[in-house]
Design a protein around this motif. Structure first.
Motif, PDB file in Angstrom:
ATOM      1  N   HIS A 161      13.273   3.538   2.247  1.00 24.31           N
ATOM      2  CA  HIS A 161      11.984   3.081   1.732  1.00 24.31           C
ATOM      3  C   HIS A 161      11.338   2.110   2.716  1.00 24.31           C
ATOM      4  O   HIS A 161      12.013   1.545   3.582  1.00 24.31           O
ATOM      5  CB  HIS A 161      12.152   2.390   0.383  1.00 24.31           C
TER       6      HIS A 161
ATOM      7  N   SER B 151       2.878  -2.224  -2.003  1.00 25.40           N
ATOM      8  CA  SER B 151       4.258  -2.432  -2.458  1.00 25.40           C
ATOM      9  C   SER B 151       4.458  -3.718  -3.249  1.00 25.40           C
ATOM     10  O   SER B 151       5.480  -3.887  -3.900  1.00 25.40           O
ATOM     11  CB  SER B 151       5.217  -2.412  -1.257  1.00 25.40           C
TER      12      SER B 151
ATOM     13  N   SER C 185       5.856   0.657  -6.659  1.00 27.65           N
ATOM     14  CA  SER C 185       7.122   0.931  -5.976  1.00 27.65           C
ATOM     15  C   SER C 185       6.928   1.033  -4.460  1.00 27.65           C
ATOM     16  O   SER C 185       5.844   1.347  -3.981  1.00 27.65           O
ATOM     17  CB  SER C 185       7.737   2.223  -6.513  1.00 27.65           C
TER      18      SER C 185
ATOM     19  N   THR D 188       7.415   2.609  -0.702  1.00 27.57           N
ATOM     20  CA  THR D 188       7.143   3.969  -0.253  1.00 27.57           C
ATOM     21  C   THR D 188       8.384   4.627   0.321  1.00 27.57           C
ATOM     22  O   THR D 188       9.043   4.063   1.204  1.00 27.57           O
ATOM     23  CB  THR D 188       6.014   3.946   0.806  1.00 27.57           C
ATOM     24  N   ARG D 189       8.694   5.818  -0.182  1.00 29.38           N
ATOM     25  CA  ARG D 189       9.811   6.595   0.367  1.00 29.38           C
ATOM     26  C   ARG D 189       9.399   7.172   1.721  1.00 29.38           C
ATOM     27  O   ARG D 189       8.233   7.493   1.945  1.00 29.38           O
ATOM     28  CB  ARG D 189      10.165   7.748  -0.573  1.00 29.38           C
ATOM     29  N   ARG D 190      10.356   7.300   2.605  1.00 31.27           N
ATOM     30  CA  ARG D 190      10.045   7.841   3.943  1.00 31.27           C
ATOM     31  C   ARG D 190       9.382   9.212   3.845  1.00 31.27           C
ATOM     32  O   ARG D 190       8.437   9.498   4.566  1.00 31.27           O
ATOM     33  CB  ARG D 190      11.306   7.923   4.792  1.00 31.27           C
TER      34      ARG D 190
END
Length: 183
Positions: free
Chosen positions: A149, A163, A167, A169-171
């Motif tokens: 993340h 953020s 949530s 950020t996922r890659r």
């Protein structure tokens, strides 16, 4: 002359069928690993992004057109400071623009409007002090960025849904790196 004309017609016929076939194959095979259905990104590896909001002021303004290199992060590691396009899971179909601030495993916090990474103040020349006045821009309790993340923030800290409020950020949700500004 007729032989030249026949050769020219053959070349044109090949091009009429070959070029669209190659484009369809490239679109389907997605050589850049892009999560978008935009043919510019899937075939050319680049996309255009018109900035819809003021979340990146003062450096990036609403209405400005940016060029993103789609799929860049399928082959490169995201770096702090990169301005990226991303797909927020909470907002299906939207594409957002934000800056990478925290990397996996780091602790990110804000004290008196300054971002700290693992206790060290981050130099951020792209943030205007007049855009750091609200409570959530001035203070943010330290959080650890989970593996896979990234902690994202808009440069306009008073006006960015990032953020700090949703949530991390996922890659795989980072879709491209901003590489140029057109206007």
């Amino acid at each position: 002359m007729s032989r030249l004309r026949r050769s020219l017609v053959r070349v044109l016929m090949v091009l009429v069928f070959l070029v669209p076939t190659v484009l369809v194959v490239m679109y389907a095979s997605n050589p850049f690993g892009v999560r978008s259905m935009d043919p510019r990104q899937r075939v050319l590896g680049h996309g255009l992004y018109r900035v819809p909001s003021s979340s990146m002021l003062p450096g990036i303004v609403p209405g400005q057109v940016l060029v993103t290199r789609a799929g860049y992060y399928t082959r490169h590691a995201p770096q702090r400071g990169d301005v990226v396009s991303l797909l927020p899971p909470e907002r299906e179909g939207d594409v957002w623009l934000q800056r990478i601030v925290g990397l996996p495993g780091e602790t990110v916090g804000i004290i008196e409007g300054r971002v700290y990474i693992d206790g060290v103040a981050l130099e951020e020349p792209y943030v205007a002090r007049e855009n750091v006045r609200t409570d959530y821009a001035l203070t943010f309790a330290p959080v650890r960025v989970p593996e896979g993340h990234y902690f994202m923030m808009g440069d306009n800290r008073d006006n960015s849904l990032d953020s700090r409020l949703q949530s991390m950020t996922r890659r795989e949700d980072i879709t491209g790196k901003v590489v140029a500004r057109l206007r």
